[in-house]
Design an enzyme around this catalytic site. Structure first.
Site, mmCIF file in Angstrom:
data_model
loop_
_atom_site.group_PDB
_atom_site.id
_atom_site.type_symbol
_atom_site.label_atom_id
_atom_site.label_comp_id
_atom_site.label_asym_id
_atom_site.label_seq_id
_atom_site.Cartn_x
_atom_site.Cartn_y
_atom_site.Cartn_z
ATOM 1 N N LYS A 309 -6.249 119.915 95.798
ATOM 2 C CA LYS A 309 -4.894 119.408 95.583
ATOM 3 C C LYS A 309 -4.892 117.973 95.078
ATOM 4 C CE LYS A 309 -2.416 122.826 98.271
ATOM 5 N NZ LYS A 309 -1.713 123.195 99.499
ATOM 6 N N ARG A 344 -7.978 127.324 103.710
ATOM 7 C CA ARG A 344 -7.713 128.050 102.464
ATOM 8 C C ARG A 344 -8.348 127.265 101.330
ATOM 9 N NH1 ARG A 344 -3.925 127.793 98.363
ATOM 10 N NH2 ARG A 344 -3.280 129.802 97.477
#
Ligand code: 8Y4
Length: 368
Positions: A309, A344
């Site tokens: 991210k 994740r």
């Protein structure tokens, strides 16, 4: 409804097997944390005044377990003991998977920006091949998503989403015995994915986007990951605001869990995720990471999705998302060290190797 007291388990350590009591896994000098190998020795007591809308006051101080139990916390005593029990309790298996050690959820995107051209069939084949590779690299769960929920992304029609994900779920289900989660916000996709063999529902809107999602998810009988997001993917990064990001996200997830329990979805079938990057600034993301163990007070397993991210790019100076592997592994380890039960990730091999070393080096599983 807002809490006035929150507890964050701190002073985490990994007791050796010998210091655990065989009976109920009690740990000398601490309490077991959420069914993990970790234990906590103290709590950060966080008190906040009822929110007035702007800058509600928050105080924090660390208190050992002895003092916590001896001291009279007034009207907060009941709330505090509920939180301790929620943090201390073990967690249900997830689709048969024990959550006593960190589990890896590998990401399989089935969107035009991932496995593109060549048409529908080629796209499914490529996604299935990718899922098989991630499983071979050590993923416990494969998260299949057909709707890009990255910042500023557009909505995808339900027929298109179904056409993307169903062949991939069916293909992977036929070839592998990994758990499969369906990353969707749509009731119809939840139902059809469950029929196709999905084991878990992963909803970045915590079953709030589609008015039928809560009923659909309940009917499937599957466990559901409830993720916090502020705003819609299209606009969420515009100007995210919180009074206190960790406490506001905790309140939201606690309210969602309570509402869904009332609607017939038992807590044992729920997981929670603070939603890194979903309507959060860099500072918000770091506060959630640093305070992650707070969320064990929800009494459900925690999922953390930090992989590749933008906040990792911002801190490491790596512009290209696919090159953020090392930063992503660092973030996953930081989460696991606070008891996150599931991470994740895109980079399964790198994460698996890091977790193998973390487990073996903290008194846990040694694979050889
Ligand atoms: C580069 C690569 C930059 C990926 C951004 C991204 C989560 C999630 C997503 C999460 C859970 C993403 C579906 C966003 N994030 N589900 N989904 N938790 N449970 N962005 O954090 O990966 S999609």
């Amino acid at each position: 409804m807002q809490r006035s007291i929150y507890l964050r388990p701190v002073g985490l350590f990994t007791p050796r097997q010998a210091s655990r009591d065989g009976e109920d896994d009690e740990v000398w000098g601490g309490l077991p944390l959420a069914g993990t190998r970790l234990a906590f020795t103290a709590v950060e007591v966080i008190e906040r005044q009822a929110s007035t809308g702007q800058g509600a006051s928050v105080t924090r101080r660390v208190v050992g377990l002895g003092e916590l139990f001896e001291r009279d916390w007034g009207r907060s005593t009941l709330a505090a003991s509920d939180l301790v029990e929620a943090m201390r309790a073990g967690r249900s298996r997830l689709a048969g998977l024990a959550l006593d050690r960190p589990r890896i959820m590998g990401i399989v995107n089935v969107t035009p920006d991932s496995f593109s051209d060549g048409g529908r069939h080629a796209q499914a084949e490529a996604a299935i091949a990718h899922g098989m590779r991630l499983a071979a690299e050590g993923a416990d769960i494969l998260d299949i998503g057909g709707e890009s929920t990255r910042p500023a992304s557009d909505a995808v029609p339900v027929a298109e989403e179904l056409a993307r994900v169903l062949p991939v779920i069916q293909g992977l289900r036929a070839k592998l015995d990994v758990r499969i989660s369906i990353d969707t916000r749509k009731a119809e996709v939840m139902r059809k994915a469950a029929e196709a063999g999905a084991d878990i529902i992963n909803d970045v809107s915590a079953l709030s986007h589609d008015p039928e999602a809560a009923a659909a998810a309940t009917e499937t009988g599957l466990p559901v990951i409830l993720m916090h997001a502020q705003g819609d993917p299209k606009t969420m990064q515009d100007a995210p605001r919180y009074n206190d990001v960790a406490l506001d996200v905790f309140d939201y997830l606690e309210r969602r869990i309570a509402a869904l329990e009332r609607a017939g979805l038992p807590r044992q079938r729920l997981l929670a995720d603070p939603g890194i990057g979903f309507g959060k600034t860099l500072a918000h993301n770091l506060e959630l990471m640093a305070g992650l163990s707070l969320f064990h007070g929800l009494g459900v397993p925690l999922v953390l999705g930090a992989s590749r991210k933008r906040f990792i790019g911002a801190l490491t100076g790596v512009e290209v998302a696919a090159d953020r592997v090392h930063g992503s592994v660092g973030a996953a380890l930081a989460g696991v060290a606070q008891g996150a039960q599931i991470v994740r990730v895109h980079d399964v091999k790198a994460t698996r190797d890091a977790l193998t070393m973390w487990e073996a080096s903290t008194g846990g599983r040694v694979p050889v």
